[in-house]
Scaffold this motif. Structure first.
Motif, mmCIF file in Angstrom:
data_model
loop_
_atom_site.group_PDB
_atom_site.id
_atom_site.type_symbol
_atom_site.label_atom_id
_atom_site.label_comp_id
_atom_site.label_asym_id
_atom_site.label_seq_id
_atom_site.Cartn_x
_atom_site.Cartn_y
_atom_site.Cartn_z
ATOM 1 N N PHE A 68 -8.668 6.771 6.029
ATOM 2 C CA PHE A 68 -8.084 5.537 6.539
ATOM 3 C C PHE A 68 -6.939 5.812 7.509
ATOM 4 C CE2 PHE A 68 -9.566 4.439 2.227
ATOM 5 C CZ PHE A 68 -10.315 3.300 2.467
ATOM 6 N N THR A 69 -6.678 4.837 8.368
ATOM 7 C CA THR A 69 -5.399 4.719 9.044
ATOM 8 C C THR A 69 -4.653 3.578 8.353
ATOM 9 O OG1 THR A 69 -4.272 4.485 11.174
ATOM 10 C CG2 THR A 69 -6.245 3.119 10.817
ATOM 11 N N SER A 70 -3.439 3.271 8.819
ATOM 12 C CA SER A 70 -2.686 2.178 8.193
ATOM 13 C C SER A 70 -1.882 1.451 9.263
ATOM 14 C CB SER A 70 -1.751 2.698 7.098
ATOM 15 O OG SER A 70 -0.680 3.443 7.647
ATOM 16 N N LYS A 71 -1.525 0.217 8.967
ATOM 17 C CA LYS A 71 -0.782 -0.606 9.923
ATOM 18 C C LYS A 71 0.566 0.010 10.292
ATOM 19 C CE LYS A 71 -0.354 -4.629 12.200
ATOM 20 N NZ LYS A 71 1.030 -4.648 12.651
ATOM 21 N N PRO A 72 1.384 0.464 9.318
ATOM 22 C CA PRO A 72 2.676 1.038 9.726
ATOM 23 C C PRO A 72 2.527 2.300 10.560
ATOM 24 C CG PRO A 72 2.327 1.306 7.366
ATOM 25 C CD PRO A 72 1.271 0.366 7.848
ATOM 26 N N ALA A 73 1.496 3.105 10.299
ATOM 27 C CA ALA A 73 1.271 4.309 11.104
ATOM 28 C C ALA A 73 0.892 3.925 12.532
ATOM 29 C CB ALA A 73 0.189 5.177 10.478
ATOM 30 N N GLU A 74 0.008 2.946 12.675
ATOM 31 C CA GLU A 74 -0.401 2.492 14.001
ATOM 32 C C GLU A 74 0.788 1.895 14.763
ATOM 33 O OE1 GLU A 74 -3.280 2.888 15.473
ATOM 34 O OE2 GLU A 74 -4.452 3.677 13.797
ATOM 35 N N PHE A 109 -9.392 18.219 15.414
ATOM 36 C CA PHE A 109 -8.218 19.091 15.352
ATOM 37 C C PHE A 109 -8.247 19.812 14.012
ATOM 38 C CE2 PHE A 109 -3.276 19.220 15.094
ATOM 39 C CZ PHE A 109 -3.282 20.550 15.505
ATOM 40 N N GLN A 110 -8.389 21.115 14.067
ATOM 41 C CA GLN A 110 -8.571 21.900 12.848
ATOM 42 C C GLN A 110 -7.221 22.162 12.171
ATOM 43 O OE1 GLN A 110 -11.349 25.098 13.388
ATOM 44 N NE2 GLN A 110 -10.787 26.073 11.459
ATOM 45 N N HIS A 111 -6.680 21.118 11.615
ATOM 46 C CA HIS A 111 -5.344 21.163 11.034
ATOM 47 C C HIS A 111 -5.196 19.923 10.157
ATOM 48 C CE1 HIS A 111 -1.143 22.280 10.752
ATOM 49 N NE2 HIS A 111 -0.745 21.121 11.255
ATOM 50 N N GLY A 112 -4.171 19.850 9.340
ATOM 51 C CA GLY A 112 -3.949 18.634 8.564
ATOM 52 C C GLY A 112 -3.072 18.873 7.352
ATOM 53 N N HIS A 113 -2.453 17.809 6.873
ATOM 54 C CA HIS A 113 -1.624 17.833 5.677
ATOM 55 C C HIS A 113 -1.963 16.614 4.824
ATOM 56 C CE1 HIS A 113 1.034 20.992 7.286
ATOM 57 N NE2 HIS A 113 0.987 20.336 8.436
ATOM 58 N N THR A 114 -1.822 16.763 3.531
ATOM 59 C CA THR A 114 -2.169 15.679 2.618
ATOM 60 C C THR A 114 -1.394 14.401 2.903
ATOM 61 O OG1 THR A 114 -2.737 17.244 0.858
ATOM 62 C CG2 THR A 114 -2.219 14.982 0.190
ATOM 63 N N TYR A 115 -0.092 14.534 3.163
ATOM 64 C CA TYR A 115 0.752 13.348 3.275
ATOM 65 C C TYR A 115 0.992 12.896 4.712
ATOM 66 C CZ TYR A 115 1.647 13.544 -1.708
ATOM 67 O OH TYR A 115 1.498 13.514 -3.065
ATOM 68 N N LEU A 159 0.854 -1.192 0.000
ATOM 69 C CA LEU A 159 0.000 0.000 0.000
ATOM 70 C C LEU A 159 0.882 1.231 0.000
ATOM 71 C CD1 LEU A 159 -2.794 1.448 0.391
ATOM 72 C CD2 LEU A 159 -2.348 1.303 2.862
ATOM 73 N N ALA A 160 0.778 2.037 -1.037
ATOM 74 C CA ALA A 160 1.614 3.231 -1.126
ATOM 75 C C ALA A 160 1.006 4.420 -0.391
ATOM 76 C CB ALA A 160 1.862 3.595 -2.582
ATOM 77 N N PHE A 161 -0.314 4.617 -0.532
ATOM 78 C CA PHE A 161 -0.930 5.829 0.017
ATOM 79 C C PHE A 161 -2.395 5.588 0.333
ATOM 80 C CE2 PHE A 161 -3.309 9.848 -0.789
ATOM 81 C CZ PHE A 161 -2.810 10.585 0.269
ATOM 82 N N ALA A 162 -2.813 6.084 1.459
ATOM 83 C CA ALA A 162 -4.228 6.129 1.825
ATOM 84 C C ALA A 162 -4.429 7.391 2.653
ATOM 85 C CB ALA A 162 -4.633 4.890 2.625
ATOM 86 N N HIS A 163 -5.273 8.293 2.200
ATOM 87 C CA HIS A 163 -5.453 9.589 2.851
ATOM 88 C C HIS A 163 -6.056 9.399 4.238
ATOM 89 C CE1 HIS A 163 -6.785 13.699 3.586
ATOM 90 N NE2 HIS A 163 -6.027 14.079 2.572
#
Length: 442
Positions: free
Chosen positions: A70-76, A298-304, A62-66
């Motif tokens: 979604f969340t992702s396993k490596p992020a968790e 949280f009123q913030h965020g980035h694409t990547y 999986l290269a990208f999931a916004h």
């Protein structure tokens, strides 16, 4: 002809084509000992197969999931390993793409926390002179380096800046290190009382100051006193460990050595070790709960933010730092580097101070050791050292403006954690030659 917009239009760099261990190699085959890890980034060195394979494996899956969906396993997984090893009280991880994003997010979270708590009058950040927190407008506003701030002054936010904890220049004769640390920290209380503590949302500082002051370490007890003052006046403590964290000083989080825990911590650089762009903001459960019990958003965020491949790199890097016992190695090799620097430069006529922790070391250059007088800025000493070192095959991080954004020169060293003794010898030999050459031309 290149269409790249370089950092300096009159200093076009060579093309790097490969890297292995502590060395980078350009298109002519010339090798450069990476004695600063770029900008304290490449903590594992170059060509680490385990990290590379982790990124490649994640891209295959999986290269990208916004993160809006979604969340992702490596992020968790990365969040879990960071919190398991973080200072007490930190409970949530907000993944971003670099240091400026991390500090910007920290400032905005601190503000939203107080809004959610019903104290919207708290809108001021107090930071320190000669600090560096990034190049976005909020981060640059918090930073205290006048040279970096000057031309963007009309765009910057109104923030307070107190003196840094700068023992070499600000400790008074007859004052013990502990007494100085207390006095330096008490400047925060004085500023809080001047502006009104009810208007202040956070104090922001680097545990060990990096780029702008050259591995400037705090005096004993300084940060414990800072923590006490923040608690007394209900001010959040934000520690920026973008450069000094992730094992660079010998502990995973630099603030561990000062016996304090922040409300918000910022990390980057060594978190991805250069294999992917990644940073993170960590916050306490108390701050996170304020959002849960308030707007929930949280009123913030980035694409990547939370990018799966970047998170996979971070997970592999932190796993390597902990799993390969690199933290004890940072302490051992840091002491070995410090000993070599002291032997070579301890009595040097133009070296005023040697400082730092672990593999994060600074050399402050002076024209006169007795008076601590700096070189005239017009001599451009730091730039000359960088050029001479690079020509000799050494990458280091000299900077000017150490004292006040205009005066003073230092060299920052942050080599990979895997550096060997023979490479430490090479580092010191080449740095010595570069400093000598620059001084002769100054």
């Amino acid at each position: 002809m290149s269409h790249i917009f370089p950092r300096h239009t009159r200093q076009l760099p060579p093309m790097a084509v490969s890297g292995q261990g502590c060395y980078l190699i350009d298109e002519t085959g010339k090798q450069y000992l990476d004695a600063s890890g770029g900008a304290a980034v490449s903590c594992l060195g170059h060509g680490d197969r385990e990290v590379i394979e982790a990124v490649k494996g994640q891209l295959d899956q999986l290269a990208f999931a916004h993160t809006g969906f979604f969340t992702s396993k490596p992020a968790e997984d990365l969040a879990d390993i960071l919190i398991a090893n973080a200072p007490a009280g930190l409970d949530r991880v907000y993944l971003v793409s670099g240091g400026s994003e991390a500090t910007e997010a920290a400032i905005k979270l601190a503000r939203q926390y107080w809004v959610e708590k019903g104290e919207p009058q708290r809108g001021r950040v107090i930071a320190r002179k000669q600090s560096y927190h990034g190049n976005t407008i909020g981060a640059l506003s918090a930073g205290g380096n006048e040279w970096r701030r000057a031309q963007f002054g009309p765009l910057l936010l109104d923030m307070s800046h107190i003196d840094p904890c700068y023992e070499y220049r600000l400790r008074q004769p007859g004052e013990s290190a502990e007494e100085y640390g207390r006095r330096a920290a008490d400047a925060l209380e004085a500023e809080l009382l001047r502006v009104g503590p009810e208007t202040v949302m956070a104090f922001m500082a680097e545990p060990v100051v990096g780029a702008t002051a050259g591995a400037l370490t705090p005096a004993p007890g300084y940060f414990k006193r800072i923590r006490e003052i923040c608690d007394r006046y209900g001010v959040l403590l934000i520690l920026d460990e973008v450069m000094c964290g992730m094992g660079r000083t010998g502990t995973l989080f630099a603030c561990e050595q000062d016996g304090v825990a922040p409300d918000i911590a910022c990390i980057a650089k060594g978190l991805g070790a250069g294999y992917q762009p990644i940073g993170a903001m960590l916050c306490s459960s108390e701050i996170y709960d304020a959002l849960i019990n308030g707007s929930g958003f949280f009123q913030h965020g980035h694409t990547y933010m939370g990018h799966p491949a970047a998170a996979a790199a971070g997970r592999a890097v932190v796993g390597a730092i902990l799993g390969r016992d690199l933290l004890p190695r940072v302490k051992t090799q840091g002491e070995a580097l410090a000993a070599r620097l002291a032997d070579r430069f301890g009595q040097h006529a133009h070296v005023g101070d040697l400082r730092g922790r672990g593999l994060f070391r600074g050399i402050e250059l002076v024209e006169d050791r007795e008076t601590k007088a700096p070189f005239d800025p017009s001599k451009g000493l730091a730039g000359k050292i960088k050029k001479a070192a690079f020509e000799a095959g050494l990458i280091c991080y000299p900077m000017s403006g150490t004292i006040d954004g205009r005066q003073g020169d230092h060299v920052l060293l942050a080599p990979p954690f895997i550096i060997e003794d023979t490479q430490l010898d090479e580092l010191v030999d080449k740095l010595d030659g570069a400093i000598s050459k620059a001084l002769a031309a100054a």
